[in-house]
Design a protein around this motif. Structure first.
Motif, PDB file in Angstrom:
ATOM      1  N   PHE A 392       0.436  -1.209  -0.267  1.00  0.00           N
ATOM      2  CA  PHE A 392      -0.021   0.026  -0.160  1.00  0.00           C
ATOM      3  C   PHE A 392       0.758   1.328  -0.054  1.00  0.00           C
ATOM      4  CE2 PHE A 392      -1.770   3.456   2.668  1.00  0.00           C
ATOM      5  CZ  PHE A 392      -3.410   3.380   2.289  1.00  0.00           C
ATOM      6  N   ALA A 395       2.544   1.499  -3.194  1.00  0.00           N
ATOM      7  CA  ALA A 395       2.093   2.300  -4.816  1.00  0.00           C
ATOM      8  C   ALA A 395       1.369   3.591  -4.695  1.00  0.00           C
ATOM      9  CB  ALA A 395       0.380   1.294  -4.272  1.00  0.00           C
ATOM     10  N   GLN A 396       1.749   4.313  -3.498  1.00  0.00           N
ATOM     11  CA  GLN A 396       1.694   5.605  -3.085  1.00  0.00           C
ATOM     12  C   GLN A 396       2.873   6.839  -3.181  1.00  0.00           C
ATOM     13  OE1 GLN A 396      -0.365   5.874   1.456  1.00  0.00           O
ATOM     14  NE2 GLN A 396      -2.195   6.798  -0.190  1.00  0.00           N
ATOM     15  N   ALA A 424      -8.454   0.038   0.880  1.00  0.00           N
ATOM     16  CA  ALA A 424      -7.269  -0.078  -0.070  1.00  0.00           C
ATOM     17  C   ALA A 424      -7.601  -0.845  -0.472  1.00  0.00           C
ATOM     18  CB  ALA A 424      -6.018   0.517   0.457  1.00  0.00           C
ATOM     19  N   TYR A 442      -8.967   6.974 -10.524  1.00  0.00           N
ATOM     20  CA  TYR A 442      -8.021   6.995  -8.734  1.00  0.00           C
ATOM     21  C   TYR A 442      -7.915   5.233  -8.668  1.00  0.00           C
ATOM     22  CZ  TYR A 442      -5.964   7.284  -4.457  1.00  0.00           C
ATOM     23  OH  TYR A 442      -4.829   6.698  -3.774  1.00  0.00           O
ATOM     24  N   ASP A 443      -8.938   4.691  -8.582  1.00  0.00           N
ATOM     25  CA  ASP A 443      -9.168   3.842  -7.862  1.00  0.00           C
ATOM     26  C   ASP A 443      -8.620   2.300  -8.661  1.00  0.00           C
ATOM     27  OD1 ASP A 443     -12.435   3.045  -6.962  1.00  0.00           O
ATOM     28  OD2 ASP A 443     -10.229   3.738  -5.735  1.00  0.00           O
ATOM     29  N   GLN A 445      -6.453   3.816 -10.918  1.00  0.00           N
ATOM     30  CA  GLN A 445      -4.500   3.797 -11.820  1.00  0.00           C
ATOM     31  C   GLN A 445      -3.735   3.189 -10.065  1.00  0.00           C
ATOM     32  OE1 GLN A 445      -2.613   5.420 -13.322  1.00  0.00           O
ATOM     33  NE2 GLN A 445      -4.138   4.988 -14.651  1.00  0.00           N
ATOM     34  N   PHE A 446      -4.836   3.394  -9.407  1.00  0.00           N
ATOM     35  CA  PHE A 446      -3.882   2.754  -7.789  1.00  0.00           C
ATOM     36  C   PHE A 446      -3.372   1.405  -7.716  1.00  0.00           C
ATOM     37  CE2 PHE A 446      -4.582   0.237  -3.532  1.00  0.00           C
ATOM     38  CZ  PHE A 446      -3.475   0.966  -3.075  1.00  0.00           C
ATOM     39  N   SER A 447      -4.697   0.262  -8.670  1.00  0.00           N
ATOM     40  CA  SER A 447      -4.365  -1.015  -8.967  1.00  0.00           C
ATOM     41  C   SER A 447      -3.238  -1.300  -9.601  1.00  0.00           C
ATOM     42  CB  SER A 447      -6.128  -1.481  -9.336  1.00  0.00           C
ATOM     43  OG  SER A 447      -6.691  -1.378  -8.019  1.00  0.00           O
ATOM     44  N   LYS A 449      -0.603   0.782  -9.728  1.00  0.00           N
ATOM     45  CA  LYS A 449       0.329   1.324  -9.459  1.00  0.00           C
ATOM     46  C   LYS A 449       1.648   0.180  -8.163  1.00  0.00           C
ATOM     47  CE  LYS A 449       0.629   6.389  -9.378  1.00  0.00           C
ATOM     48  NZ  LYS A 449      -0.682   7.006  -8.861  1.00  0.00           N
ATOM     49  N   CYS A 450       0.167  -0.794  -7.694  1.00  0.00           N
ATOM     50  CA  CYS A 450       0.570  -1.868  -7.134  1.00  0.00           C
ATOM     51  C   CYS A 450       0.867  -2.918  -7.497  1.00  0.00           C
ATOM     52  CB  CYS A 450      -0.541  -2.489  -5.993  1.00  0.00           C
ATOM     53  SG  CYS A 450      -1.315  -2.146  -5.009  1.00  0.00           S
TER      54      CYS A 450
END
Length: 629
Positions: A392, A395-396, A424, A442-443, A445-447, A449-450
């Motif tokens: 987490f 990813a940020q 998350a 955003y969701d 993009q967060f996934s 990045k993980c």
């Protein structure tokens, strides 16, 4: 229907312990109790247990669970048993006959499922190519019962002659409870080559319930067990019954006294533990859904629903159960087995040889595990929860150093860490958003990045061989993309890559099953840690591309499935599928991202790498074989 004070007891005998649970008619666990059991291991590949110890532990556990729940025995309307597929040997009086070549003690009278003493016998049976093996996975395992029985004949002749009953452990439990020698279709079909349907001999489909026609005398004679045929199959069973069928007059007087239950309490024909786990979750429905409002009695409707659901029983290894109305032959997958799990339906059974065990191996063997373990202990969190938090953070802020990661862990309290993880990963349920198809940019993009964390790190998870669909125990694991980093960040990335590899193994099996004629649209998951790891659930749903359903109290699925056997035997429910629907509810559904999402495309690419790694390993083997020419 009975009143609200109606309960059913389910008993689950695992490898290391006995668990008893008491459930209400909605399938909710009221109370449970667990007691450890012993395994004798005097030589490599020899694992033995005692039926006397196991039954004593069952009786003790059932009495304890009744006491803890403060429930009167008269309120228990049925009991069912599930157990490992281990071979129990009894004499004509039902007393133990020893199976150990290292001592003469009859106390050790069970050859445990994981015992591999009969590897040679299993290979010889497979080499016959007998037509029955078509319905037996085509390859006999030393963990099956026929090679074990043959081993006893060839190596312990005196004990072999004394044995009057060869029983799977789950059948032994119902024998102790009722004194009925009726075998359950579940273990004899899956582990002994019994043919439960006339369709396997003719073109008709009819369940055999009361004769021995399911045993094939040519198979038994060809492999060297002709005595079983000449005796009229009395030692392996002259009567079989579908799971949940009521046995004899219920609990006999002796068993009722030992268990603390009423004489005559209905006892259902038993199941192998993994299969009981399947029935314990596959009927789960959502509260407030149309299915809950009208529990269908339409056989065609129920069959279609069950055909769309794959049971995934995750633990040290993982077992997959797929049902169908017609026999479907899938290369590398055990079966099809008739009525082995759900009456009048066929079962295809696959698996991954090491899942929870592989994840543990990868994490605990990393040089940063001691630090991870210390940090997890300080925060009172599981090590995997902390690794999810590291992912987490990265990813940020992808450029965080290991020192910054450790500092962030130390400065954040465990409540905050848990809250962030819940928000998350896999936070959406059917009730909240009808899926993640409508995720925000955003969701997504967060996934992404993980997922970027393992863009160039790939794992082939066959560290302990492959159970399905390659059915090759000689395969081994592979890791591509290793660097010189040995920080906690590298541990988190390796952990994520391994999670993904396990998901791709599941995806591969689903793909093979569907290519051969199955119609799987949902994954129904149970299994303690894996079923509660939200990062894993998100990866699983996205990589396979179908919803992952988590039933309520899924960690008790095997006991619940066993309790359903008792509920059906008592006639509280008119059919097995009705019990499955009524006694299991959905806790959460994890939905995949849309078919056009970048997350889906990323997993598709990594899945192609996954398949290529297997091909590469085979190519390496073929190249090295040239050195022996």
């Amino acid at each position: 229907m009975a009143n609200d004070e109606t309960y059913f007891v389910g008993v689950d005998v695992g490898t290391g312990s006995v668990r008893a649970g008491i459930f209400n008619q909605q399938g909710l666990l009221i109370e449970s109790f667990e007691r450890a059991i012993q395994t004798q291991n005097l030589a490599e590949d020899f694992y033995e247990q005692s039926s006397q110890e196991i039954w004593d532990s069952v009786a003790f556990s059932v009495r304890e669970v009744l006491s803890l729940a403060h429930i009167k025995s008269s309120k228990v309307k049925g009991i069912g048993f599930a157990a490992t597929c281990s071979l129990v040997c009894l004499d004509i009086q039902g007393k133990p006959v020893g199976v150990s070549p290292y001592n003469t003690d009859d106390y050790w009278n069970i050859i445990l499922w994981m015992d591999h003493r009969a590897t040679e016998q299993a290979e010889r049976i497979t080499a016959t190519g007998h037509r029955v093996l078509k319905y037996f996975g085509n390859k006999v395992s030393p963990e099956n019962e026929l090679p074990k029985i043959l081993w006893l004949k060839e190596n312990l002749a005196s004990q072999w002659k004394r044995v009057a009953h060869f029983m799977d452990l789950c059948d032994f439990l119902t024998f102790q409870a009722t004194r009925s020698t009726t075998r359950s279709i579940c273990p004899v079909v899956c582990k002994s080559g019994y043919l439960a349907s006339d369709q396997q001999k003719t073109d008709q489909q009819k369940l055999r319930l009361d004769d021995t026609s399911g045993w094939d005398e040519t198979l038994l004679s060809e492999i060297g067990l002709e005595e079983l045929v000449e005796e009229g199959y009395r030692r392996i069973g002259t009567q079989v019954a579908a799971p949940g069928s009521p046995l004899r007059n219920g609990l006999c007087k002796a068993a009722a006294m030992e268990l603390g239950l009423e004489v005559g309490t209905p006892v259902g024909s038993s199941m192998v533990d993994a299969h009981a786990g399947g029935v314990g979750i596959l009927g789960a429905i959502e509260e407030g859904s149309e299915e809950e409002d009208t529990l269908s009695s339409d056989t065609e409707y129920l069959t279609k629903r069950l055909e769309e659901r794959l049971a995934m029983i995750a633990g040290t290894s993982t077992c997959f159960m797929a049902s169908s109305s017609k026999p479907i032959f899938v290369p590398g997958v055990w079966g099809p087995y008739y009525s082995a799990m759900i009456p009048n339906m066929w079962l295809s059974e696959g698996g991954e040889s090491a899942t929870g065990k592989l994840l543990e191996f990868i994490v605990t063997n990393h040089c940063q595990y001691p630090l991870l373990s210390q940090l997890a202990s300080e925060k009172d969190l599981h090590a995997y929860e902390l690794l999810n938090y590291v992912i987490f953070l990265l990813a940020q802020q992808p450029k965080m150093t290991s020192e910054q990661v450790i500092s962030s862990i130390q400065s954040t309290n465990s409540t905050k860490i848990t809250e962030q993880m819940n928000n998350a990963f896999a936070a959406s349920s059917h009730a909240e958003a009808k899926g993640r198809n409508n995720t925000t940019l955003y969701d997504e993009q967060f996934s992404l990045k993980c997922l970027e964390l393992t863009k160039n790190l790939h794992v082939l998870p066959y560290f302990h061989g492959n159970r399905a669909p390659y059915a090759d125990p000689t395969l081994r694991g592979m890791i591509s993309g290793l660097g010189m980093d040995n920080s906690i960040i590298s541990l988190a990335k390796m952990y994520l890559a391994t999670l993904q590899a396990l998901c791709y193994g599941a995806r591969h099996l689903v793909q093979v099953l569907n290519d051969c004629g199955h119609h799987i649209k949902y994954i129904y998951l149970c299994g303690g840690g894996m079923a509660s790891n939200k990062l894993f659930l998100e990866q699983l749903s996205d990589s396979i591309g179908c919803p992952v359903v988590i039933p309520v109290q899924n960690q008790y699925a095997v006991m619940r499935g066993a309790a359903m056997l008792g509920a059906v035997a008592s006639n509280y429910f008119s059919s097995f599928p009705k019990a499955m629907q009524a006694m299991s509810k959905v806790q959460q559904i994890i939905h995949p991202t849309g078919q056009e999402s970048l997350v889906k495309k990323y997993h598709d690419l990594k899945f192609q790498v996954f398949l290529r790694m297997y091909s590469d390993q085979i190519a390496y083997r073929n190249m090295m074989m040239q050195t022996h020419r």
